[in-house]
Design an enzyme around this catalytic site. Sequence first.
Site, PDB file in Angstrom:
ATOM      1  N   CYS A  24       9.380  49.781   7.663  1.00 40.67           N
ATOM      2  CA  CYS A  24      10.260  50.715   6.974  1.00 40.67           C
ATOM      3  C   CYS A  24      11.512  49.936   6.582  1.00 40.67           C
ATOM      4  O   CYS A  24      12.180  49.361   7.452  1.00 40.67           O
ATOM      5  CB  CYS A  24      10.622  51.854   7.931  1.00 40.67           C
ATOM      6  SG  CYS A  24      11.837  53.008   7.283  1.00 40.67           S
ATOM      7  N   ASP A  30       7.107  53.592  11.083  1.00 44.72           N
ATOM      8  CA  ASP A  30       7.741  54.028   9.829  1.00 44.72           C
ATOM      9  C   ASP A  30       8.242  55.458  10.021  1.00 44.72           C
ATOM     10  O   ASP A  30       7.815  56.171  10.928  1.00 44.72           O
ATOM     11  CB  ASP A  30       6.739  53.985   8.664  1.00 44.72           C
ATOM     12  CG  ASP A  30       7.388  54.387   7.341  1.00 44.72           C
ATOM     13  OD1 ASP A  30       8.476  53.855   7.028  1.00 44.72           O
ATOM     14  OD2 ASP A  30       6.845  55.254   6.637  1.00 44.72           O
ATOM     15  N   SER A  31       9.138  55.875   9.122  1.00 41.93           N
ATOM     16  CA  SER A  31       9.617  57.254   9.183  1.00 41.93           C
ATOM     17  C   SER A  31       8.474  58.242   8.912  1.00 41.93           C
ATOM     18  O   SER A  31       8.558  59.393   9.319  1.00 41.93           O
ATOM     19  CB  SER A  31      10.722  57.452   8.149  1.00 41.93           C
ATOM     20  OG  SER A  31      10.218  57.192   6.855  1.00 41.93           O
ATOM     21  N   HIS A  89       6.952  53.395   1.303  1.00 44.25           N
ATOM     22  CA  HIS A  89       6.271  54.558   0.724  1.00 44.25           C
ATOM     23  C   HIS A  89       5.853  54.310  -0.732  1.00 44.25           C
ATOM     24  O   HIS A  89       4.880  54.891  -1.209  1.00 44.25           O
ATOM     25  CB  HIS A  89       7.187  55.783   0.729  1.00 44.25           C
ATOM     26  CG  HIS A  89       7.282  56.503   2.037  1.00 44.25           C
ATOM     27  ND1 HIS A  89       7.842  55.952   3.154  1.00 44.25           N
ATOM     28  CD2 HIS A  89       6.901  57.759   2.396  1.00 44.25           C
ATOM     29  CE1 HIS A  89       7.815  56.841   4.144  1.00 44.25           C
ATOM     30  NE2 HIS A  89       7.242  57.946   3.700  1.00 44.25           N
ATOM     31  N   GLU A 137       5.747  62.269   0.825  1.00 42.06           N
ATOM     32  CA  GLU A 137       5.548  62.961   2.111  1.00 42.06           C
ATOM     33  C   GLU A 137       4.891  64.328   1.898  1.00 42.06           C
ATOM     34  O   GLU A 137       4.196  64.833   2.766  1.00 42.06           O
ATOM     35  CB  GLU A 137       6.883  63.130   2.854  1.00 42.06           C
ATOM     36  CG  GLU A 137       7.417  61.854   3.490  1.00 42.06           C
ATOM     37  CD  GLU A 137       6.646  61.409   4.738  1.00 42.06           C
ATOM     38  OE1 GLU A 137       6.399  62.245   5.622  1.00 42.06           O
ATOM     39  OE2 GLU A 137       6.285  60.219   4.815  1.00 42.06           O
ATOM     40  N   CYS A 152      10.603  49.940  -0.533  1.00 39.39           N
ATOM     41  CA  CYS A 152      10.403  51.065   0.389  1.00 39.39           C
ATOM     42  C   CYS A 152       8.898  51.144   0.576  1.00 39.39           C
ATOM     43  O   CYS A 152       8.143  51.135  -0.403  1.00 39.39           O
ATOM     44  CB  CYS A 152      10.932  52.367  -0.219  1.00 39.39           C
ATOM     45  SG  CYS A 152      10.451  53.841   0.724  1.00 39.39           S
TER      46      CYS A 152
HETATM   47  N1  DGL Z   1       9.348  54.041   4.159  1.00 38.59           N
HETATM   48  C1  DGL Z   1      10.719  53.876   4.364  1.00 38.59           C
HETATM   49  C2  DGL Z   1      11.297  52.651   3.722  1.00 38.59           C
HETATM   50  O1  DGL Z   1      10.591  51.661   3.578  1.00 38.59           O
HETATM   51  C3  DGL Z   1      11.662  55.047   4.384  1.00 38.59           C
HETATM   52  C4  DGL Z   1      11.404  56.248   3.631  1.00 38.59           C
HETATM   53  C5  DGL Z   1      12.300  57.369   4.097  1.00 38.59           C
HETATM   54  O2  DGL Z   1      12.051  57.878   5.183  1.00 38.59           O
HETATM   55  O3  DGL Z   1      13.252  57.705   3.362  1.00 38.59           O
HETATM   56  O4  DGL Z   1      12.454  52.617   3.396  1.00 38.59           O
END
Ligand code: DGL
Length: 279
Positions: free
Chosen positions: A78, A15-16, A200, A163, A198
């Site tokens: 992600c 993931d990012s 996150h 984050e 997402c």
């Molecule tokens: N967690 C990521 C997603 O599912 C990306 C979040 C990001 O880095 O903007 O899209």
Amino acid sequence: MTHSQPLAGPIGIFDSGYGGLTILSAIRERLPGYDYLYLGDNARAPYGTRSFDIVYQFTLEAVRALFDRGCRLVILACNTASAKALRSIQQRDLPGIDPERRVLGVIRPTVEALGTLSRGGNIGIFATQGTVSSHSYDLEIAKLYPGFKVTSMPCPMWVPLIENGEAGDPGADYFVDKYTKQLLQDAGCELDTVILGCTHYPLLYPKIRAAVPDGISVVSQGRIVAESLADYLRRHPEMDNRCSKGGSVTYLTTENPEKFGHSAGLFLNHPIKAQKIIL
Ligand code: DGL
């Protein structure tokens, strides 16, 4: 790259940043016996506002780093990377790197699950700007469920809040309410299911659940992706044999490993140690 590696390796989860931990937790709950190697590109997160080319380049670097460390199977935990990089990596890069390795994403299994999750076919999607503008959800849903109506809402402030460890703070309420009101208004109809598109966003789940009206289901992807991975490994015993089974997890980050360990430990409710890598 492949020659000196043992026959089986950990499942890579990329993931990012911290969001993929929500997927890792669900996968470990469902498939506890496997080894996992988690990589968060925290130094370059968020990905959600970046261009196609950059997300593709960063994701390919991450996949190669996980392959170099023995992974035969990598999950892009992600949505942004799944939307912008998965297809190119599968079609353009994998055949040249090693045709026996696999990279899977999170969008397709989520869309497949909508068939049983949605009662009325009125779907709302919260996602990053990158995922929304890729139209990946709209296209996949149109393929599998042509009658469904989809309304997407980019939520650019949510990933930075998460984050930065501020998902539980009162300040986050403002942005949760703002994007939720906008989604409900844009949908202009009775939504029945809202997807957290997402990885996150489950970290904001209590606030999102409180903001979305009671009759609408709010769906996180963790369990869906975990079930789909279990099914994939069942259908592909040759790949299952290449996934080592020691029950371990190793965490890698491109940022400060102490900071990652501290924040990831808060999300996972247990302390962890991370190692730094440079992509
Ligand atoms: N967690 C990521 C997603 O599912 C990306 C979040 C990001 O880095 O903007 O899209």
